[in-house]
Design a protein around this motif. Structure first.
Motif, short mmCIF file in Angstrom:
data_model
loop_
_atom_site.label_atom_id
_atom_site.label_comp_id
_atom_site.label_asym_id
_atom_site.label_seq_id
_atom_site.Cartn_x
_atom_site.Cartn_y
_atom_site.Cartn_z
N ALA A 151 -20.84 -20.16 53.15
CA ALA A 151 -21.36 -19.01 52.40
C ALA A 151 -20.27 -18.23 51.70
O ALA A 151 -20.56 -17.44 50.80
N SER A 152 -19.02 -18.46 52.09
CA SER A 152 -17.94 -17.63 51.55
C SER A 152 -16.65 -18.40 51.32
O SER A 152 -16.10 -18.39 50.22
N THR A 153 -16.14 -19.08 52.36
CA THR A 153 -14.80 -19.64 52.29
C THR A 153 -14.65 -20.69 51.20
O THR A 153 -13.59 -20.79 50.56
N VAL A 154 -15.69 -21.50 50.97
CA VAL A 154 -15.56 -22.55 49.96
C VAL A 154 -15.28 -21.96 48.58
O VAL A 154 -14.53 -22.55 47.78
N ASP A 155 -15.84 -20.81 48.29
CA ASP A 155 -15.57 -20.16 47.00
C ASP A 155 -14.14 -19.61 46.97
O ASP A 155 -13.44 -19.72 45.95
N VAL A 156 -13.71 -19.03 48.09
CA VAL A 156 -12.35 -18.53 48.18
C VAL A 156 -11.36 -19.69 48.03
O VAL A 156 -10.33 -19.57 47.34
N ALA A 157 -11.68 -20.83 48.64
CA ALA A 157 -10.78 -21.99 48.60
C ALA A 157 -10.56 -22.48 47.18
O ALA A 157 -9.43 -22.86 46.82
N ARG A 158 -11.61 -22.49 46.39
CA ARG A 158 -11.47 -22.95 45.00
C ARG A 158 -10.50 -22.06 44.23
O ARG A 158 -9.63 -22.55 43.50
N ALA A 159 -10.65 -20.76 44.39
CA ALA A 159 -9.76 -19.83 43.69
C ALA A 159 -8.33 -19.97 44.19
O ALA A 159 -7.37 -19.93 43.40
N GLN A 160 -8.15 -20.13 45.50
CA GLN A 160 -6.82 -20.26 46.06
C GLN A 160 -6.14 -21.57 45.64
O GLN A 160 -4.93 -21.63 45.46
N ARG A 161 -6.94 -22.60 45.49
CA ARG A 161 -6.38 -23.88 45.04
C ARG A 161 -5.83 -23.76 43.62
O ARG A 161 -4.73 -24.24 43.33
N ARG A 162 -6.59 -23.11 42.73
CA ARG A 162 -6.11 -22.93 41.36
C ARG A 162 -4.81 -22.14 41.35
O ARG A 162 -3.87 -22.47 40.62
N LEU A 163 -4.76 -21.09 42.15
CA LEU A 163 -3.56 -20.26 42.23
C LEU A 163 -2.37 -21.07 42.74
O LEU A 163 -1.26 -21.00 42.20
N ALA A 164 -2.61 -21.88 43.78
CA ALA A 164 -1.52 -22.67 44.36
C ALA A 164 -1.00 -23.71 43.38
O ALA A 164 0.22 -23.93 43.28
N LEU A 165 -1.88 -24.36 42.65
CA LEU A 165 -1.44 -25.37 41.69
C LEU A 165 -0.55 -24.76 40.61
O LEU A 165 0.44 -25.36 40.18
N THR A 166 -0.88 -23.55 40.20
CA THR A 166 -0.03 -22.84 39.23
C THR A 166 1.33 -22.53 39.85
O THR A 166 2.38 -22.70 39.20
N MET A 167 1.33 -22.10 41.11
CA MET A 167 2.59 -21.81 41.79
C MET A 167 3.45 -23.07 41.91
O MET A 167 4.67 -23.03 41.71
N PHE A 168 2.81 -24.19 42.24
CA PHE A 168 3.56 -25.44 42.37
C PHE A 168 4.20 -25.85 41.04
O PHE A 168 5.36 -26.25 40.98
N SER A 224 8.20 -6.43 45.54
CA SER A 224 7.52 -7.31 46.49
C SER A 224 7.81 -8.78 46.24
O SER A 224 7.19 -9.66 46.83
N ALA A 225 8.75 -9.08 45.33
CA ALA A 225 9.08 -10.46 45.02
C ALA A 225 9.76 -11.13 46.21
O ALA A 225 10.49 -10.50 46.98
N GLY A 226 9.50 -12.43 46.36
CA GLY A 226 10.11 -13.18 47.44
C GLY A 226 9.98 -14.67 47.21
O GLY A 226 9.55 -15.11 46.13
N VAL A 227 10.35 -15.44 48.20
CA VAL A 227 10.30 -16.90 48.12
C VAL A 227 9.63 -17.43 49.38
O VAL A 227 9.90 -16.97 50.50
N ILE A 228 8.71 -18.39 49.20
CA ILE A 228 8.10 -19.06 50.34
C ILE A 228 8.29 -20.57 50.18
O ILE A 228 8.55 -21.06 49.08
N ALA A 229 8.16 -21.30 51.27
CA ALA A 229 8.22 -22.75 51.22
C ALA A 229 6.85 -23.30 50.84
O ALA A 229 5.81 -22.80 51.32
N ALA A 230 6.82 -24.30 49.98
CA ALA A 230 5.55 -24.82 49.46
C ALA A 230 4.63 -25.30 50.56
O ALA A 230 3.40 -25.16 50.46
N HIS A 231 5.18 -25.86 51.64
CA HIS A 231 4.30 -26.39 52.69
C HIS A 231 3.48 -25.29 53.36
O HIS A 231 2.39 -25.55 53.88
N SER A 232 3.99 -24.05 53.36
CA SER A 232 3.22 -22.96 53.96
C SER A 232 1.98 -22.65 53.12
O SER A 232 0.93 -22.30 53.66
N ARG A 233 2.10 -22.83 51.80
CA ARG A 233 0.94 -22.65 50.93
C ARG A 233 -0.05 -23.80 51.12
O ARG A 233 -1.26 -23.60 51.10
N VAL A 234 0.46 -25.00 51.35
CA VAL A 234 -0.42 -26.14 51.62
C VAL A 234 -1.20 -25.90 52.90
O VAL A 234 -2.42 -26.18 52.98
#
Length: 395
Positions: free
Chosen positions: A102-119, A171-181
């Motif tokens: 009811a909720s998470t699947v929609d959030v996941a789609r948006a987060q995936r788009r954001l992550a692909l841009t970050m990658f 608030s700028a920083g650096v994260i490891a890509a696997h944490s986003r995965v």
């Protein structure tokens, strides 16, 4: 369409009685069944890990931190999962499945788009292929060796620790890509947050493959049916509530909310705020509630279950008990309404501040709850993740 006939008027006194009874503020409603407590509130807020334990303990007879730990990690009868409003929650299994579709699947789609841009911005060629490969590698590792922390995963799979820039300005920083995965795998329901890397007040978790931690997992559901199921649970716990309350709590559009209310046959009642809704088998007046006094942690469902809280929260108390982003701090309740707040001091004392005259008997009951909470916490000291101005006042 919803039945537009207004069944009756539900006054503030009845709404408070419903809250006190259904949210187990009343002593006779306490239980040692942590899953029943969680299901009765739909879910427990887990953005602050302390909230999960203290929300459950406040409704237990007797309070037990070990029982919450067992339900989360030994019995695995509760699941920690991102869902409504991209918030981290703790659910029973059935509610987790409803919230996911009811909720998470929609959030996941948006987060995936954001992550692909970050990658891509981080220099990863063919981000979609890289994400698929990285996801498979992490899942294989967790199935073989998990649960593991993000740090442990990075040490075993160093090729996935590509640095990514996040945030801007101060608030700028650096994260490891696997944490986003890992975050994306969590949104998709492929991994679960297991035991924390520290004590129960720690918000950093080890990760487990859902296939090994919770083999039944997030069984496929049709989104509309899942939304109806989630709305039914919300109405049972928080009804009557307004449509605006449910839109806010679930993070849905008005259209999705209207359809979910219609699908469960929600019945309209009149509230001081305007039209509200209850389940069709919940129209009759609720019984009066016995006296109750309880101390609840920040982000407790009783505090955060509605957008419009005037029936249990005095408008003048909002600035003292909530932070600027609308996060409720630790609160003191008497007979289904907020009457002040509390704070754990450095020496372990639970300091109370009441904003209403509750009488000697209720004050004594709250002081007894404070002593009970201090004993439960023992040597543990914690900071509220989203402190309200009252915490500084009482510190």
């Amino acid at each position: 369409m919803l039945d537009r006939v207004v069944a009756r008027f539900v006054d503030v006194a009845e709404r408070r009685a419903r809250l006190a009874l259904r949210h187990r503020h009343v002593a006779a409603a306490r239980t040692d069944d942590v899953v029943a407590i969680t299901d009765g509130l739909v879910a427990l807020h887990s953005t602050d890990p302390v909230s999960v334990y203290l929300s459950a303990a406040a409704r237990m007879a007797p309070p037990s931190l070990a029982a919450v730990d067992a339900a989360l990690y030994d019995e695995r009868s509760l699941v920690r999962h991102h869902a409504m409003r991209r918030t981290l929650w703790v659910f029973g299994h059935e509610a987790a499945g409803l919230a996911h579709y009811a909720s998470t699947v929609d959030v996941a789609r948006a987060q995936r788009r954001l992550a692909l841009t970050m990658f891509a911005d981080g220099g990863i060629a063919r981000p979609e292929e890289w994400l698929a490969s990285a996801s498979a590698d992490i899942l294989a590792l967790l199935e073989a060796e998990g649960p593991l922390s993000a740090r442990e995963i990075g040490l075993r799979l160093p090729a996935l620790t590509v640095p990514l820039a996040v945030g801007r300005g101060s608030s700028a920083g650096v994260i490891a890509a696997h944490s986003r995965v890992l975050l994306l795998l969590g949104f998709d329901g492929h991994v679960i947050r297991a035991r924390p890397t520290g004590t129960w007040i720690n918000g950093q978790y080890r990760w487990a493959a859902t296939s090994t931690w919770w083999p039944d997992g997030f069984s496929a559901r049709e989104p509309q049916a899942a939304a109806a199921g989630l709305a039914r649970r919300w109405l049972a716990a928080f009804g009557p509530g307004t449509r605006a309350d449910l839109v806010w709590w679930a993070g849905w559009s008005v259209g999705v909310t209207k359809r979910a209310l219609a699908d469960v046959g929600a019945v309209e009642v009149a509230l001081d705020e305007g039209p509200g809704y209850v389940l069709p088998d919940d129209v009759e007046p609720a019984p009066a509630a016995p006296p109750s006094a309880v101390l609840l942690p920040g982000l407790d469902p009783s505090t955060m279950g509605w957008k419009q809280r005037a029936f249990h929260l005095a408008p003048d108390d909002v600035a003292l008990l909530f932070d600027r982003n609308g996060n409720g701090g630790p609160t003191a309740w008497v007979d289904g309404r907020i009457v002040g707040g509390w704070h754990q001091r450095a020496d372990g004392e639970i300091a109370l501040h009441l904003t209403a005259d509750v009488g000697a008997e209720a004050r004594a009951a709250l002081e007894a709850r404070a002593a009970e909470l201090a004993t439960l916490l023992g040597d543990v000291r914690f900071r509220t993740r989203f402190p309200a101005p009252l915490q500084a006042k009482l510190a």
